[in-house]
Design an enzyme around this catalytic site. Structure first.
Site, PDB file in Angstrom:
ATOM      1  N   GLN A   1      -3.971  -1.258   9.563  1.00 16.33           N
ATOM      2  CA  GLN A   1      -3.976  -2.584   8.936  1.00 16.33           C
ATOM      3  C   GLN A   1      -4.688  -3.581   9.855  1.00 16.33           C
ATOM      4  O   GLN A   1      -4.341  -3.713  11.033  1.00 16.33           O
ATOM      5  CB  GLN A   1      -2.527  -3.040   8.655  1.00 16.33           C
ATOM      6  CG  GLN A   1      -2.425  -4.363   7.930  1.00 16.33           C
ATOM      7  CD  GLN A   1      -3.057  -4.336   6.524  1.00 16.33           C
ATOM      8  OE1 GLN A   1      -2.923  -3.373   5.784  1.00 16.33           O
ATOM      9  NE2 GLN A   1      -3.763  -5.402   6.178  1.00 16.33           N
TER      10      GLN A   1
ATOM     11  N   LYS B   1       0.845  -1.208   0.000  1.00 18.24           N
ATOM     12  CA  LYS B   1       0.000   0.000   0.000  1.00 18.24           C
ATOM     13  C   LYS B   1       0.876   1.251   0.000  1.00 18.24           C
ATOM     14  O   LYS B   1       0.606   2.217  -0.718  1.00 18.24           O
ATOM     15  CB  LYS B   1      -0.933  -0.015   1.222  1.00 18.24           C
ATOM     16  CG  LYS B   1      -2.039  -1.051   1.092  1.00 18.24           C
ATOM     17  CD  LYS B   1      -2.786  -1.320   2.396  1.00 18.24           C
ATOM     18  CE  LYS B   1      -3.803  -2.432   2.191  1.00 18.24           C
ATOM     19  NZ  LYS B   1      -4.457  -2.868   3.422  1.00 18.24           N
TER      20      LYS B   1
ATOM     21  N   ASP C   1      -9.833   3.713   4.709  1.00 18.41           N
ATOM     22  CA  ASP C   1     -10.453   2.422   4.411  1.00 18.41           C
ATOM     23  C   ASP C   1     -11.983   2.492   4.412  1.00 18.41           C
ATOM     24  O   ASP C   1     -12.642   1.514   4.055  1.00 18.41           O
ATOM     25  CB  ASP C   1     -10.008   1.393   5.462  1.00 18.41           C
ATOM     26  CG  ASP C   1      -9.091   0.340   4.862  1.00 18.41           C
ATOM     27  OD1 ASP C   1      -9.049   0.219   3.619  1.00 18.41           O
ATOM     28  OD2 ASP C   1      -8.432  -0.375   5.634  1.00 18.41           O
TER      29      ASP C   1
END
Ligand code: NAP
Length: 287
Positions: free
Chosen positions: A97, A53, A120
């Site tokens: 994460q 990422k 996210d």
């Protein structure tokens, strides 16, 4: 093999180029774009995901700030770090994460992110906006899946969609998105208590597998000509495999995503889109 391959790597590259163009426009106005990643613990797969990422962010011209905490970090440590990132003028997107180590409540940690920096799209405020069909930050993996379907001209309007897996990360928000006005799919959400999974999935025009169970979906689960989206990422020996028996299902399906190279790159592309959109909102003062 008869199924068309839905190439997530190629479509994600297009999205990332668009993101890079938007980053350039902001740079021209004196605004740099920043993504902070937060990794708690030392799970090697999570480290790999975070690194890819960050790499993708940097390739799009986004500054990536790496923050790691030890597996034994207390909730207060994680919250203090996130508070700092919430306040930082250099950070437009924050990614925590998942999964977090046992003992850390994911809902509490995700809830401590400033919803406007929620890269996210998993903050309760953004999930609430999703349910209400109001503007908010879209959840990255479900949005990536829809972008991929749109790119290949696979309509959701009128389609029967079966989503296997009801996690907060993938299945549940995807099912909600697909059922909204404008998407207009008829959606069934399957899980580990669904009786006769194959009887249900065989009704699907679009079948999404997001269970984390290698080989869960075989040829007998698929209606001939259906589109099959494999979200699963499972470690198998040296490599990664999805939830779908690719070789067998590709003989029956009309279109199929590979693993790797399907949904994974689309998730990263959506994350970058959310980050640049957050920076654009910040510079225009829109929230
Ligand atoms: P999760 O939180 O473990 O949820 C799994 C879901 O699958 C649960 O709802 C579970 O049902 C359901 N399930 C498990 N076994 C089943 C079975 N035999 N039949 C029907 N449903 C079953 O997983 P997740 O976080 O959503 O992740 C799912 C997979 O997607 C994992 O492999 C993960 O690595 C991958 N993933 C990939 C991406 C990407 O970008 N490609 C992004 C996120 C996740 P219950 O609710 O009844 O337990």
């Amino acid at each position: 093999m008869s199924a068309r391959i839905l190439d997530g790597t190629a479509v994600a590259a297009l999205v990332r180029t668009e993101v890079a163009d938007r980053v350039d426009v902001l740079a021209g106005r004196g605004k740099s774009v920043g993504l902070a990643t937060v990794l708690v613990g030392d799970d090697p797969a999570s480290r790999l995901y975070v690194d890819s990422k960050r790499r993708a962010a940097e390739e799009a011209g986004i500054r990536a700030f790496d923050h790691s905490l030890p597996a034994g970090a207390a909730l207060g440590d994680v919250e203090r770090l996130i508070d700092r990132l919430n306040e930082s003028g250099s950070v437009d997107g924050i990614l925590v994460q998942l999964p977090l180590p046992p003992g850390l409540d994911e809902a509490v940690v995700l809830g401590s992110i400033d919803p406007s920096k929620d890269a996210d799209g998993l903050h309760p405020t953004n999930l609430g906006m999703l349910v209400m069909d109001r503007p908010g930050v879209a959840p990255a993996t479900p949005t990536g899946i829809l972008t991929l379907l749109d790119h290949y001209g696979i309509p959701t309007d009128g389609a029967m969609v079966v989503v296997v897996g009801r996690s907060l990360l993938v299945g549940r928000p995807l099912a909600i998105l697909l059922g909204l006005k404008g998407r207009d799919a008829t959606v069934a959400l399957a899980h580990s208590h669904t009786p006769d999974l194959a009887a249900l999935t065989r009704q699907a025009d679009i079948l999404v597998a997001a269970a984390g169970r290698p080989g869960l979906i075989g040829a007998h689960h698929v209606k001939p000509g259906a589109t099959v989206v494999d979200v699963g990422i499972n470690q198998a020996g040296e490599g990664l495999i999805g939830d779908v028996d690719f070789e067998a299902v590709a003989e029956v399906a009309g279109a199929i995503t590979p693993v790797p190279g399907g949904v994974g790159p689309m998730t990263i592309a959506s994350l970058l889109e959310n980050t640049v959109a957050a920076a654009e909102r910040r510079i225009t003062g829109r929230h």
